[in-house]
Design an enzyme around this catalytic site. Structure first.
Site, mmCIF file in Angstrom:
data_model
loop_
_atom_site.group_PDB
_atom_site.id
_atom_site.type_symbol
_atom_site.label_atom_id
_atom_site.label_comp_id
_atom_site.label_asym_id
_atom_site.label_seq_id
_atom_site.Cartn_x
_atom_site.Cartn_y
_atom_site.Cartn_z
ATOM 1 C CB SER A 1 -5.641 4.741 -7.845
ATOM 2 O OG SER A 1 -6.369 5.928 -8.113
ATOM 3 C CE1 TYR B 1 -1.216 7.386 -7.036
ATOM 4 C CE2 TYR B 1 -3.249 7.932 -8.198
ATOM 5 C CZ TYR B 1 -2.608 7.396 -7.095
ATOM 6 O OH TYR B 1 -3.345 6.873 -6.058
ATOM 7 C CE LYS C 1 -1.340 3.948 -6.855
ATOM 8 N NZ LYS C 1 -1.088 3.026 -5.728
ATOM 9 C CG ASN D 1 -1.765 1.248 1.323
ATOM 10 O OD1 ASN D 1 -2.588 1.504 0.465
ATOM 11 N ND2 ASN D 1 -1.545 2.059 2.359
#
Length: 269
Positions: free
Chosen positions: A149, A163, A167, A96
């Site tokens: 995400s 990002y 992800k 995580n």
């Protein structure tokens, strides 16, 4: 149901970045402990894990913490070995670690791109690299949960190309690895949070400023969700508990989306 009594859960990234609500990793660690899991945590900062450890101990749980750089193979290996030395096994792995930096391919500096890939994606690889051989040797196998995400599924209103990319890559990493390890008794799944209100949300509001400061940022995000509100860390934690449990014993290679309907909507994001 969802009984994790005696299971050893290695949680990488369980610190609290502020007092305004729970972070996802911290909530996941506490939720796993509530169901009986023995938590062994790795985190960049020991100081930020005090609230997590205290909450677990207050419910009679067990939580050890080791300072860990999730982007360093040596550091992650040391964490895994410390967990094995203490408990002799790893039944659950939660990876995580991650954060977002603004920028599109033309504006993002190469160093920022590399850092995002390391933190968001390499951390998942390293955790699995060191833990999967252990789970494979165990007669009971194991369960791996990786945090992705909805930014890996769709554009969510702000430029954060590294990002987005990392992800999305986590989802394919989980899917492919789950197939490889299915005959070995090891399950891999991903949780895919949507717009969540956590202490980290305040940092996002600073990186992606809007009129009205944090309250303006919060109102914008609430409005984007079909349910009319952001979720919170416990929404994700409950999903993690399910995926770690025997009730999910036939679930592998999946992405469990926790987003209040935003990725099912054709509305503005």
């Amino acid at each position: 149901m969802l009984d994790l009594t005696g299971k050893v859960a290695l949680v990488i990234g369980l610190g609290q970045s502020g007092a305004e609500g729970w972070g996802i990793g911290a909530a996941c660690a506490v939720a796993l402990a509530r169901q009986g899991a023995i938590v062994f945590g790795g985190n960049r900062s020991i100081a930020s894990t005090v609230l997590t450890t205290k909450a677990i101990e207050e419910i009679g749980g067990s939580c050890d913490i080791s300072q860990t750089d999730a982007t360093s193979s040596e550091s992650v290996k040391a964490l895994v070995e410390a967990c094995l030395s203490k408990h002799g096994r790893i039944d659950i792995l939660l990876s995580n670690v991650g954060y977002s930096e603004p920028g599109c391919p033309a504006t993002m500096e190469e160093e920022v791109w590399d850092s995002q890939v390391n933190v968001n994606l390499k951390s998942v690889y390293l955790a699995c690299h060191h833990v999967l051989p252990i789970m494979e040797r165990q007669s009971s196998g194991g369960a791996v949960i990786c945090a992705s995400s909805i930014a890996g599924l769709r554009y969510i209103g702000k430029p954060q190309i590294a990002y987005n990319t990392t992800k999305a890559a986590i989802l394919q990493f989980v899917k492919a690895t789950a197939v490889i390890y299915a005959p070995k008794g090891v399950r891999l799944n991903a949780v895919v949070p949507g717009l969540m209100e956590t202490p980290y949300t305040r940092k996002l509001a600073e990186r992606f400023p809007v009129e009205g400061g944090y309250q303006g940022f919060k109102a914008m995000r609430d409005e984007q969700v079909p349910m009319g509100r952001m979720g919170d860390a416990w929404d994700v934690a409950n999903a993690v508990v399910f995926l770690a449990s025997s009730e999910a014993s036939y679930v592998t290679g999946q992405a469990l989306v926790i987003d209040g309907g935003i990725t099912s909507s054709t509305g503005r994001v």
